[in-house]
Design an enzyme around this catalytic site. Structure first.
Site, mmCIF file in Angstrom:
data_model
loop_
_atom_site.group_PDB
_atom_site.id
_atom_site.type_symbol
_atom_site.label_atom_id
_atom_site.label_comp_id
_atom_site.label_asym_id
_atom_site.label_seq_id
_atom_site.Cartn_x
_atom_site.Cartn_y
_atom_site.Cartn_z
ATOM 1 N N HIS A 217 0.866 -1.185 0.000
ATOM 2 C CA HIS A 217 0.000 0.000 0.000
ATOM 3 C C HIS A 217 0.899 1.229 0.000
ATOM 4 C CE1 HIS A 217 -3.705 2.268 0.746
ATOM 5 N NE2 HIS A 217 -2.849 3.129 1.292
ATOM 6 N N CYS A 218 0.668 2.106 -0.960
ATOM 7 C CA CYS A 218 1.563 3.250 -1.113
ATOM 8 C C CYS A 218 0.853 4.534 -0.688
ATOM 9 C CB CYS A 218 2.011 3.361 -2.569
ATOM 10 S SG CYS A 218 3.117 4.742 -2.833
ATOM 11 N N PRO A 219 1.285 5.162 0.410
ATOM 12 C CA PRO A 219 0.623 6.417 0.815
ATOM 13 C C PRO A 219 0.872 7.550 -0.170
ATOM 14 C CG PRO A 219 2.491 5.937 2.238
ATOM 15 C CD PRO A 219 2.322 4.745 1.354
ATOM 16 N N ASN A 222 -1.808 7.105 -2.384
ATOM 17 C CA ASN A 222 -3.083 6.929 -1.686
ATOM 18 C C ASN A 222 -3.845 5.757 -2.317
ATOM 19 O OD1 ASN A 222 -5.123 7.432 0.118
ATOM 20 N ND2 ASN A 222 -6.230 8.737 -1.319
#
Ligand SMILES: [Zn+2]
Ligand SMILES: [Zn+2]
Length: 394
Positions: A217-219, A222
């Site tokens: 999951h890549c902030p 998003n």
């Protein structure tokens, strides 16, 4: 006998205690009354079938849970229109099965309004602005025509690919397994979603959903990086690294001049720099420092992902495969990754290259072609010339 005696003495003791209490001074009696009332309240909270000390601790920690949830949501890590219901109830009850959509690639309705996405846009925009205002005029003034053409063509090609891949990575859904059990070659059941989980699918605790061929999951996006947007994510990292290194090397001379100029600011008499010249010096320093540091950090990340792609693994599978490799090694066996088609074929599958011209049209130019396969089953893709040695569900 002792039990019967205590039963008989109990009311007597109670009466004696009440008689003594009546003789207490009024303030002491009031204090005793409050103490008994508080104790009764506490017992009513603690001594019931639903509670205990755990309930009290949970109640005490509830504001902390609330704060953490809201802060993470504010930072853009938690996303999606459903959001969180707050506290520890991170996983809503599974939704009823609906008519399935095969291997979905529907556009994500989430708006890129979170902080990290905004930060990427603002930082990239600021670099582009500085290049246009400070670096480009100098290139046009001082360089020869062929070098000017090279900088204009390369710079705009690189910028186009960065913007395209970032937009696609943010807005493309990574892909989620359909919730109809009959359509999925199920490997296991997700314990969080209580839905079938195909091979290479993992549950993202931030998106609160299962993601096909989940990488991480890549902030900064998003978004989850999965089957349908993995190529966009990697291409963005790659072209952003190239862009940062290009800006760093192109502006090296300007950086040295700006640095030397800034060192003279505090001399007496002060150098005759105008406000815009000083702003230009500081902007070039900012550009060089930001591009160099991001280029270095992102370059290492890109190399790491390139190594994983070369081996036909995702970030999650790397850990799983390493453990499996160690486990089989102890038994004297050799682990083979069933999704590893060989170095070149792994890249072909990942980039969706079916023909020689695709290296240009699909890799070096913006392309929205989907990845091979549905993300639900992992038979050998057409663009892979070799078949996997064994089929092992990870
Ligand atoms: Zn799940
Ligand atoms: Zn996610």
């Amino acid at each position: 006998m002792p039990g019967r005696r205590s039963l008989a003495l109990g009311p007597l003791r109670h009466c004696l205690r009440r008689w003594l209490r009546r003789r207490w001074p009024a303030p002491l009696r009031s204090l005793g009354l409050r103490w008994r009332y508080g104790r009764l309240c506490l017992r009513s909270l603690l001594y019931n079938s639903f509670g205990g000390s755990d309930a009290v601790i949970d109640a005490l920690f509830e504001p902390i849970y609330w704060l953490v949830d809201h802060v993470t949501r504010w930072f853009g890590v938690v996303s999606g229109p459903r959001g969180l219901s707050g506290g520890r109830t991170r996983h809503p009850p599974p939704r009823p099965a609906r008519r399935s959509r095969p291997a979905e690639r529907r556009p994500d309705r989430r708006r890129p309004r979170q902080v990290f996405v905004a930060l990427v846009v603002v930082l990239t925009g600021s670099i582009v602005l500085i290049v246009y205002l400070c670096v480009l005029p100098l290139i046009l003034r001082t360089y020869s025509v062929p070098r000017i053409c090279w900088h204009l063509v390369y710079g705009h090609w690189n910028l186009l690919l960065i913007v395209f891949h970032y937009y696609q990575a943010v807005t493309t859904s990574p892909g989620h397994p359909p919730q109809d059990k009959s359509e999925v070659a199920t490997v296991s059941i997700c314990r969080k979603c209580i839905y079938p989980k195909p091979a290479r699918t993992h549950h993202c605790s931030i998106c609160n959903r299962c993601v096909l061929k989940m990488d991480h999951h890549c902030p900064w996006l998003n978004n989850c990086v999965g089957h349908f947007n993995h190529r966009y994510f990697f291409s963005f990292c790659f072209f952003m690294t190239l862009g940062c290194l290009y800006c760093s090397f192109s502006s090296w001379d300007l950086f040295r001049e700006a640095y030397a100029a800034i060192e003279t600011y505090h001399q007496t008499p002060p150098p005759p720099f105008s406000f815009w010249e000083r702003l230009s010096h500081k902007s070039i320093i900012y550009l060089w420092v930001l591009c160099s540091s991001v280029g270095l950090a992102l370059g290492l990340l890109t190399l790491w992902h390139a190594a994983l792609i070369s081996r036909g693994e995702t970030s999650i599978e790397r850990h799983i495969n390493r453990k499996e490799r160690q486990r089989l090694q102890k038994k004297g066996k050799v682990f083979r990754n069933p999704y590893n088609y060989g170095f070149l074929d792994n890249w072909k599958v990942f980039l969706g290259v079916d023909a020689g011209r695709h290296w240009v049209t699909r890799v070096l130019l913006p392309s929205r072609h989907p990845p091979p396969g549905s993300g639900l089953s992992w038979d050998s893709p057409l663009c892979a010339s070799t078949r996997p040695l064994a089929l092992l569900a990870v």
